[in-house]
Design a protein around this motif. Structure first.
Motif, PDB file in Angstrom:
ATOM      1  N   THR A 304       8.035   5.823   4.783  1.00  0.00           N
ATOM      2  CA  THR A 304       7.038   6.169   5.797  1.00  0.00           C
ATOM      3  C   THR A 304       7.548   5.916   7.211  1.00  0.00           C
ATOM      4  O   THR A 304       6.781   5.981   8.169  1.00  0.00           O
ATOM      5  CB  THR A 304       5.728   5.402   5.546  1.00  0.00           C
ATOM      6  N   THR A 334      -5.590  11.151  11.989  1.00  0.00           N
ATOM      7  CA  THR A 334      -6.125   9.850  11.589  1.00  0.00           C
ATOM      8  C   THR A 334      -6.853   9.253  12.781  1.00  0.00           C
ATOM      9  O   THR A 334      -6.493   9.522  13.933  1.00  0.00           O
ATOM     10  CB  THR A 334      -5.018   8.866  11.156  1.00  0.00           C
ATOM     11  N   GLY A 338      -5.639   4.053  12.058  1.00  0.00           N
ATOM     12  CA  GLY A 338      -4.577   4.410  11.128  1.00  0.00           C
ATOM     13  C   GLY A 338      -3.343   4.985  11.768  1.00  0.00           C
ATOM     14  O   GLY A 338      -2.391   5.362  11.070  1.00  0.00           O
ATOM     15  N   SER A 341       0.003   3.230  10.715  1.00  0.00           N
ATOM     16  CA  SER A 341       0.254   2.807   9.338  1.00  0.00           C
ATOM     17  C   SER A 341      -0.170   3.813   8.270  1.00  0.00           C
ATOM     18  O   SER A 341       0.232   3.671   7.114  1.00  0.00           O
ATOM     19  CB  SER A 341      -0.470   1.478   9.069  1.00  0.00           C
ATOM     20  N   ALA A 342      -0.951   4.824   8.613  1.00  0.00           N
ATOM     21  CA  ALA A 342      -1.407   5.794   7.622  1.00  0.00           C
ATOM     22  C   ALA A 342      -0.280   6.756   7.263  1.00  0.00           C
ATOM     23  O   ALA A 342       0.570   7.089   8.089  1.00  0.00           O
ATOM     24  CB  ALA A 342      -2.608   6.560   8.146  1.00  0.00           C
ATOM     25  N   ASP A 356      -2.752   3.663   3.272  1.00  0.00           N
ATOM     26  CA  ASP A 356      -2.479   2.786   4.413  1.00  0.00           C
ATOM     27  C   ASP A 356      -2.286   1.383   3.863  1.00  0.00           C
ATOM     28  O   ASP A 356      -3.250   0.706   3.490  1.00  0.00           O
ATOM     29  CB  ASP A 356      -3.645   2.832   5.408  1.00  0.00           C
ATOM     30  N   ASP A 358      -1.218  -1.323   5.363  1.00  0.00           N
ATOM     31  CA  ASP A 358      -1.710  -2.380   6.246  1.00  0.00           C
ATOM     32  C   ASP A 358      -3.210  -2.597   6.072  1.00  0.00           C
ATOM     33  O   ASP A 358      -3.691  -3.735   6.074  1.00  0.00           O
ATOM     34  CB  ASP A 358      -1.411  -2.042   7.709  1.00  0.00           C
ATOM     35  N   TYR A 388     -12.330   4.290   7.414  1.00  0.00           N
ATOM     36  CA  TYR A 388     -11.742   3.237   8.267  1.00  0.00           C
ATOM     37  C   TYR A 388     -12.843   2.422   8.959  1.00  0.00           C
ATOM     38  O   TYR A 388     -12.731   1.197   9.058  1.00  0.00           O
ATOM     39  CB  TYR A 388     -10.832   3.866   9.325  1.00  0.00           C
TER      40      TYR A 388
END
Length: 391
Positions: A304, A334, A338, A341-342, A356, A358, A388
């Motif tokens: 990622t 996002t 996010g 980290s998404a 995600d 995180d 989220y």
């Protein structure tokens, strides 16, 4: 909960249910399902509407749906698992395990280039039928012989369908079996998720249907895929031009009679766009991925990491890719929470898989009414935004 929508929703995630119900109430859905996992807890598992407009068959808990390019993340995960085990070095030249690929100036291409849309082969040079596309070996050989449209690694452009017979060849050559078989054997054995579905799965799958036309749900608080009329104009022009890189990439191979409801396509399991799954199962794939049960956390972190970012040679907008996963950009919206980290992948018509690590979040959304991204189809984004906000 409305009569249309069924299933379970944790009260803390009621915002997701409200968005999902609103999509039906406002006529944006025919049938759809959404699943959300917070860590290992399945906090949302909802479905509703009509699975088959022609017969009136209702969507049920075990109705699978075609996921279009959401498939790419599953195929890439199979390749990453093989790399993690030492079966293939993704940073080495492809010719180390696929000697024929070095033709036409592609000798410097790496496995990482195949996984990040940098191979320079976004489209086949000749029309390919659905029946021909069932022969993965033949299509891979055709791409190996083809000259790239740019030197691999010097640019990126979305490989909408060719991706499957490039990334998929990592699996086929290094595992000795098709992508779908490897996926089932290694990490989807207990999941209602298939790349190359048996007839009983095809029979109960939702039938795709065209959208209701242009539906612009953009507004002052809506993230835009493009933020100026110049880019909008280029995107619209590419959409209308049958010879544009976008259309050459997304329309060949052609799925044939019935489009992506065609059993020939569904049985073949194109590794770029061939997955059939329930949202529950597809969300569980991302749940396990985020939890480190499919590939190691360090492998996922490396996968990622941005490998290609910026103007896309195929899609005409800014895109960002890791190794097989979309990263936040104009094609993968996002919310702010996010952005760093998404990861995941969208699919034509509005489908989405997202993880995600995180946040400990996994989400899958599969609709059978095709949306229109050019006119602001944000059904999936609104569900992600609500998820989220509920954490």
């Amino acid at each position: 909960m409305s009569d249309t929508v069924q299933g379970y929703c944790d009260p803390a995630f009621s915002a997701v249910r409200e968005v999902f119900e609103r999509n039906f109430a406002e006529g944006r859905e025919l049938g759809a399902a959404v699943a959300v996992y917070a860590g290992d807890r399945r906090v949302v598992d909802l479905w509703g509407g009509t699975a088959d407009r022609r017969t009136g068959r209702e969507w049920t808990a075990d109705t699978p749906c075609f996921g279009f390019s959401c498939t790419k993340a599953v195929t890439a995960t199979a390749a990453l698992l093989l790399a993690e085990r030492g079966a293939v070095d993704l940073d080495a030249p492809v010719t180390a395990w696929w000697p024929e690929f070095g033709q036409g100036g592609k000798e410097g291409a790496t496995g990482a280039h195949l996984l990040s849309h940098q191979a320079g082969l976004p489209a086949f040079r000749r029309p390919v039928t659905a029946e021909q596309a069932a022969d993965a070996e033949a299509l891979a050989a055709e791409l190996a012989a083809q000259e790239p449209e740019w030197e691999p690694g010097t640019a990126h452009g979305y490989h909408a369908l060719t991706y499957g017979w490039l990334a998929g060849e990592i699996v086929r050559r290094n595992a000795g079996m098709p992508v779908g078989e490897f996926v089932k054997r290694e990490f989807a054995g207990d999941l209602d998720l298939w790349i190359g579905a048996p007839d009983e799965v095809i029979e109960r799958a939702a039938k795709l249907t065209a959208g209701r036309g242009h539906h612009d749900e953009t507004g002052p608080d809506t993230p835009r895929a493009v933020d100026d009329d110049t880019v909008l104009g280029r995107l619209a022009a590419a959409h209308l031009d049958p010879e544009s890189p976008m259309n050459r990439s997304i329309n060949n191979p052609h799925p044939g009679r019935g489009g992506f409801n065609n059993p020939v396509v569904l049985r073949a399991g194109w590794p770029s766009a061939g997955m059939i799954a329930t949202a529950t199962a597809f969300g569980a794939f991302y749940r396990d991925l985020v939890a480190g049960r499919v590939i190691r956390p360090e492998t996922l972190r490396e996968a990622t990491r941005p490998r290609a970012s910026g103007p896309d040679r195929t899609l005409e907008v800014h895109t960002a890719f890791g190794l097989g996963f979309m990263l936040p950009a104009m094609t993968f919206f996002t919310p702010e929470a996010g952005r760093g980290s998404a990861f995941g992948h969208t699919g034509a018509g509005g489908s989405l898989g997202l993880g995600d690590a995180d946040a400990g979040l996994a989400l899958a959304y599969l609709p059978n009414r095709m949306g229109d991204q050019l006119s602001g189809d944000l059904r999936a984004y609104r569900l992600v935004e609500a998820a989220y906000a509920s954490l």
